[in-house]
Design a protein around this motif. Sequence first.
Motif, short mmCIF file in Angstrom:
data_model
loop_
_atom_site.label_atom_id
_atom_site.label_comp_id
_atom_site.label_asym_id
_atom_site.label_seq_id
_atom_site.Cartn_x
_atom_site.Cartn_y
_atom_site.Cartn_z
N GLU A 1 -55.56 34.00 -6.74
CA GLU A 1 -55.54 34.70 -5.47
C GLU A 1 -54.12 35.18 -5.17
OE1 GLU A 1 -58.04 35.33 -3.52
OE2 GLU A 1 -59.64 33.97 -4.15
N THR A 2 -54.03 36.33 -4.54
CA THR A 2 -52.74 36.84 -4.09
C THR A 2 -52.78 36.97 -2.57
OG1 THR A 2 -52.41 38.07 -6.14
CG2 THR A 2 -51.07 38.72 -4.25
N SER A 3 -51.85 36.30 -1.91
CA SER A 3 -51.76 36.37 -0.45
C SER A 3 -50.46 37.06 -0.06
CB SER A 3 -51.80 34.96 0.14
OG SER A 3 -50.59 34.28 -0.16
N GLU B 1 -48.61 34.12 -5.10
CA GLU B 1 -49.66 34.31 -6.09
C GLU B 1 -50.10 32.92 -6.50
OE1 GLU B 1 -49.36 35.52 -10.56
OE2 GLU B 1 -49.46 37.38 -9.38
N ASP C 1 -49.96 29.53 4.54
CA ASP C 1 -50.80 30.38 3.70
C ASP C 1 -52.25 29.91 3.77
OD1 ASP C 1 -51.98 31.96 1.75
OD2 ASP C 1 -50.28 31.80 0.38
N LYS D 1 -54.76 30.97 2.25
CA LYS D 1 -55.38 30.94 0.92
C LYS D 1 -55.19 29.59 0.26
CE LYS D 1 -57.32 34.96 0.15
NZ LYS D 1 -58.78 35.07 -0.18
N GLU E 1 -57.76 27.31 1.77
CA GLU E 1 -59.08 27.66 1.26
C GLU E 1 -59.30 27.10 -0.15
OE1 GLU E 1 -61.09 31.75 -0.36
OE2 GLU E 1 -60.01 31.87 1.56
N LEU E 2 -58.31 27.27 -1.01
CA LEU E 2 -58.44 26.78 -2.39
C LEU E 2 -58.48 25.25 -2.44
CD1 LEU E 2 -56.06 29.31 -4.15
CD2 LEU E 2 -58.55 29.19 -4.40
N THR F 1 -62.05 24.37 -1.65
CA THR F 1 -63.03 24.80 -2.63
C THR F 1 -62.92 24.04 -3.94
OG1 THR F 1 -63.03 27.04 -1.68
CG2 THR F 1 -63.90 26.80 -3.92
N THR G 1 -52.93 26.58 10.44
CA THR G 1 -52.30 27.68 9.71
C THR G 1 -51.17 28.27 10.54
OG1 THR G 1 -54.40 28.20 8.62
CG2 THR G 1 -52.69 29.88 8.55
#
Length: 257
Positions: free
Chosen positions: A7-9, A13, A98, A100, A103-104, A107, A118
């Motif tokens: 993923e790139t936020s 990266e 971040d 992302k 989220e990761l 998951t 956040t």
Amino acid sequence: MHLLAKETSSYNEISVYEAGQLYGVLGKFRFLQFSDDAVQGAMDLNQPQRIVLEYPRAMIHLMEQNDSRFENVFVIGHGIGAIAGHYPDKLFTVAEIDAKVVELSRTYFNYRLDNVVTGDGRQLLTNEQTGRYDYIIVDAFTEKGTPFHLTTLDFYEMTKEKLDSQGSILINLMGKIKNDRLINAIHTTLGETYPFTKAFALPAESGSDIQNILVMGSSRDIGFQAQGMAGFIEVELDAGHIIRERAAGRPTSQDGS
């Protein structure tokens, strides 16, 4: 090594991998890393509750050794949530800039706690109640290293206000234990606010090796037991300059740099 996600936020990266070994140890590992290839968190898929990396294990020991009854912790930098996830019954507030990364972590690393906010960690901590926390943990990185605004005298003075009278700050850094101007400056700057400081690193063949360096600051003497430090040993860092806030767009310090 198998890529599970990339993923790139706006900030990083971010990649998630699975591999049959990690740092030379065979097994089944899943880990998160940024574009600089530094591992930001790792899980042993055969023993998901095990803390894989040495530096969070050492931090956990320092926390339990110096205040076994701690309850309230503020963390800047989520990663996969290894330390906060280790204490589901404690009151952790985790700041992660971040979304992302969060989220990761949910998951791919089974992070289930509802305690991540956040946003910028320093700004969020500024709004917290004075004297609320037993520990503050700073474990935040970009591809350029620890963000500047988390290394200054002003920041460390603010952290001390947010800790109770016996509270401590723990900082995870990447650098060298010898001739590292920034590491020396961070340690010296921390010592301007906290009367007791210690630094720890894993043994290395050369003082010029880039590695995790843990720095702790407290208003009371800092204790530890060698067998609980996951291989980290106490190290002596050289004196450095005082890091102050930016003035006219440039960082300032006591030595004029």
